[in-house]
Design an enzyme around this catalytic site. Sequence first.
Site, PDB file in Angstrom:
ATOM      1  N   ASP A  80       1.303  -1.176  -0.324  1.00 43.86           N
ATOM      2  CA  ASP A  80      -0.009   0.449   0.211  1.00 43.86           C
ATOM      3  C   ASP A  80       0.851   1.369   0.320  1.00 43.86           C
ATOM      4  O   ASP A  80       1.346   1.651   1.379  1.00 43.86           O
ATOM      5  CB  ASP A  80      -1.026  -0.446   1.088  1.00 43.86           C
ATOM      6  CG  ASP A  80      -2.258  -0.976   1.286  1.00 43.86           C
ATOM      7  OD1 ASP A  80      -2.493  -1.142   0.071  1.00 43.86           O
ATOM      8  OD2 ASP A  80      -1.552  -2.006   2.311  1.00 43.86           O
ATOM      9  N   ARG A  88       3.794   2.931   2.824  1.00 43.30           N
ATOM     10  CA  ARG A  88       4.736   1.333   3.985  1.00 43.30           C
ATOM     11  C   ARG A  88       5.967   1.774   4.512  1.00 43.30           C
ATOM     12  O   ARG A  88       6.531   1.375   4.563  1.00 43.30           O
ATOM     13  CB  ARG A  88       3.623   0.454   3.839  1.00 43.30           C
ATOM     14  CG  ARG A  88       2.405  -0.095   3.646  1.00 43.30           C
ATOM     15  CD  ARG A  88       1.523   0.437   4.615  1.00 43.30           C
ATOM     16  NE  ARG A  88       0.251  -0.090   4.387  1.00 43.30           N
ATOM     17  CZ  ARG A  88      -0.751   0.583   5.055  1.00 43.30           C
ATOM     18  NH1 ARG A  88      -0.206   1.540   6.016  1.00 43.30           N
ATOM     19  NH2 ARG A  88      -1.809  -0.167   5.343  1.00 43.30           N
ATOM     20  N   ARG A 149      -6.374  11.395   0.735  1.00 40.96           N
ATOM     21  CA  ARG A 149      -6.974  10.405   0.331  1.00 40.96           C
ATOM     22  C   ARG A 149      -7.173  10.213  -0.709  1.00 40.96           C
ATOM     23  O   ARG A 149      -6.442   9.822  -1.896  1.00 40.96           O
ATOM     24  CB  ARG A 149      -6.735   8.695   0.703  1.00 40.96           C
ATOM     25  CG  ARG A 149      -5.913   8.937   2.700  1.00 40.96           C
ATOM     26  CD  ARG A 149      -5.839   7.525   2.939  1.00 40.96           C
ATOM     27  NE  ARG A 149      -6.398   6.361   2.277  1.00 40.96           N
ATOM     28  CZ  ARG A 149      -6.930   4.799   2.641  1.00 40.96           C
ATOM     29  NH1 ARG A 149      -7.877   4.307   3.811  1.00 40.96           N
ATOM     30  NH2 ARG A 149      -7.086   3.718   1.870  1.00 40.96           N
ATOM     31  N   LYS A 179      -9.763   2.198  -5.680  1.00 42.07           N
ATOM     32  CA  LYS A 179     -10.349   1.317  -4.620  1.00 42.07           C
ATOM     33  C   LYS A 179     -10.986   2.834  -4.494  1.00 42.07           C
ATOM     34  O   LYS A 179     -10.653   4.045  -4.506  1.00 42.07           O
ATOM     35  CB  LYS A 179      -9.684   0.680  -3.952  1.00 42.07           C
ATOM     36  CG  LYS A 179      -8.126   2.066  -3.391  1.00 42.07           C
ATOM     37  CD  LYS A 179      -6.736   1.539  -2.167  1.00 42.07           C
ATOM     38  CE  LYS A 179      -6.069   2.167  -1.613  1.00 42.07           C
ATOM     39  NZ  LYS A 179      -5.401   1.765  -1.076  1.00 42.07           N
ATOM     40  N   HIS A 180     -12.098   2.445  -3.260  1.00 43.26           N
ATOM     41  CA  HIS A 180     -12.679   1.519  -2.626  1.00 43.26           C
ATOM     42  C   HIS A 180     -14.674   1.502  -3.271  1.00 43.26           C
ATOM     43  O   HIS A 180     -14.730   1.748  -2.480  1.00 43.26           O
ATOM     44  CB  HIS A 180     -12.699   1.207  -1.328  1.00 43.26           C
ATOM     45  CG  HIS A 180     -11.309   1.749  -0.724  1.00 43.26           C
ATOM     46  ND1 HIS A 180     -11.163   2.642  -0.307  1.00 43.26           N
ATOM     47  CD2 HIS A 180     -10.349   0.591  -0.114  1.00 43.26           C
ATOM     48  CE1 HIS A 180      -9.845   2.837   0.356  1.00 43.26           C
ATOM     49  NE2 HIS A 180      -9.415   1.671   0.252  1.00 43.26           N
ATOM     50  N   HIS A 192     -12.495  -0.040   8.691  1.00 42.78           N
ATOM     51  CA  HIS A 192     -11.564  -0.691   9.379  1.00 42.78           C
ATOM     52  C   HIS A 192     -12.105  -1.180  10.761  1.00 42.78           C
ATOM     53  O   HIS A 192     -11.669  -2.016  11.620  1.00 42.78           O
ATOM     54  CB  HIS A 192      -9.833   0.305   9.915  1.00 42.78           C
ATOM     55  CG  HIS A 192      -9.223   0.734   8.817  1.00 42.78           C
ATOM     56  ND1 HIS A 192      -9.751   1.540   7.801  1.00 42.78           N
ATOM     57  CD2 HIS A 192      -8.578  -0.280   8.104  1.00 42.78           C
ATOM     58  CE1 HIS A 192      -8.881   1.570   6.725  1.00 42.78           C
ATOM     59  NE2 HIS A 192      -8.148   0.228   6.893  1.00 42.78           N
ATOM     60  N   ASP A 262     -10.849  -5.792  -0.469  1.00 46.83           N
ATOM     61  CA  ASP A 262      -9.848  -5.016   0.449  1.00 46.83           C
ATOM     62  C   ASP A 262      -9.589  -6.227   1.699  1.00 46.83           C
ATOM     63  O   ASP A 262     -10.116  -6.350   1.649  1.00 46.83           O
ATOM     64  CB  ASP A 262     -10.706  -3.827   1.854  1.00 46.83           C
ATOM     65  CG  ASP A 262     -10.258  -2.945   2.299  1.00 46.83           C
ATOM     66  OD1 ASP A 262      -9.060  -3.336   1.675  1.00 46.83           O
ATOM     67  OD2 ASP A 262     -11.190  -1.547   2.678  1.00 46.83           O
TER      68      ASP A 262
END
Length: 477
Positions: A80, A88, A149, A179-180, A192, A262
Amino acid sequence: MSLAEKAGQVLLPSFPGLDHEAHARTIERLHLAGAIIMPDNVPGTPGGQVDTAALHAVTRRLHQAARADGRGWPGMVGVDQEGGLVARLRAPLTEWPAPMSYGAAGSRPLATDAGRALSAELTGLGFNVDFAPSADVTMGPADPTIGARSFSGNADTAATVGIAFSKGMLGAGVLPAAKHFPGHGSVSTDSHRALPVQPASLRELRAKDLKPFQAAVDAGLPMVMTGHIAVPALEPGVPASVSKASYRELRRMGFKGVAVTDALNMGAIAQQYPRDAAAPLALAAGADLLLMPASAETAHAAIVNAVRNGSLPEARLDEAATRVAAMQLWRGRSHPPRGAAPGNGSALSRKVSQQAITVLAGPCRGPLVPASVRVGGGTAQDRARFTAAARRAGVALGAGPLVTLIGYRGAPAAGDVAVALDAPWPLEKSAARTKVALYGRSQEAFDALLAVLAGKATAPGKLPVAVGRHAPGSGCR
């Protein structure tokens, strides 16, 4: 392929810690598609940076494991790496500003160049998949998950900039994933933690949230990620990632590529479908690739058992595994890897921030601050980067007006100059006379900021979202 091989081909799990060899053996034993690298998998140097040589050795070993059973296509090693908050891999790789920067800059060529440069550094380290970009259209401050984002609060802008960025990624040999689906920017719950519900009608979704995904389909992008979002207009109470109606809508749009879920270990799924029960359900609904099940072993066994008991038709598993293999063959043949050294994109990262920086209040020409300022807010790293940039711009620290840095979801600021380092919404209620949206907190972003504050550069960016009375498009003329 055997049933066990096909069940592995549709799984792309994560793994804990730095025991990469153990995961490589799991890939070999379960015939997995590959792996996604998360922060705890990244080897580091004593100085706290990414050990790029060690990381490249890791990705080579994972690729080797993915082909140990003799398959004729490469495995998938993903990450990601969106830029901004979701990255990351940090230094010495280039640090990129938040994706909203591209909406503020309003340049498709710049987005393409950035997508290519970001991905070239990944390619150079052995990655061939990046689960980016976010095609979500943010609704504003009530959006707790996507925020900066998102490229824009305007669906058409999010679509055009997202396609440009994705084509740049493909140009470096990295598979993007829009995404998403069907859009996470218009719900007020973070998937999440729990299951968001999207109350819009299908007509309303097609007029806004689905627009960037339709553009991705029309552009021939290879992969779309489905989100854990319930859409009553499609299938009440069922997350899109395991909803047959949601996959039907995606295919109705003309999508022929790989539908990836996801992460299946997220709260919205794990609470409703414990012990990886979602894995065979997502495949039966229409998913082709299952990202990050809680346990690769459990998910693999669940898929095999579902085929054997008839709840998952083997023809559906065949279709999913074939799509994944075909995508990898297509990528290798049509988009060969074009790698670059870590940090190669630094100058371009600064250019993105230079083009995006937006002044909402204050002068559009000349210095915004005198020769000396004070700085507050943000993190210790933010203030250190501000200080380094100020020194290069000839601005002293210690006296003068107060520049307050507002970090991710930070509170409105007082002081003389307020600078939003992430989404610009906190500027609405900030009492500062001068208000600046930076959309990033890299050293390159701070260098761009100080050039504007010192009057050595102008701020050409335009708001990609509404900020109180400031409509989208606001900024210096």
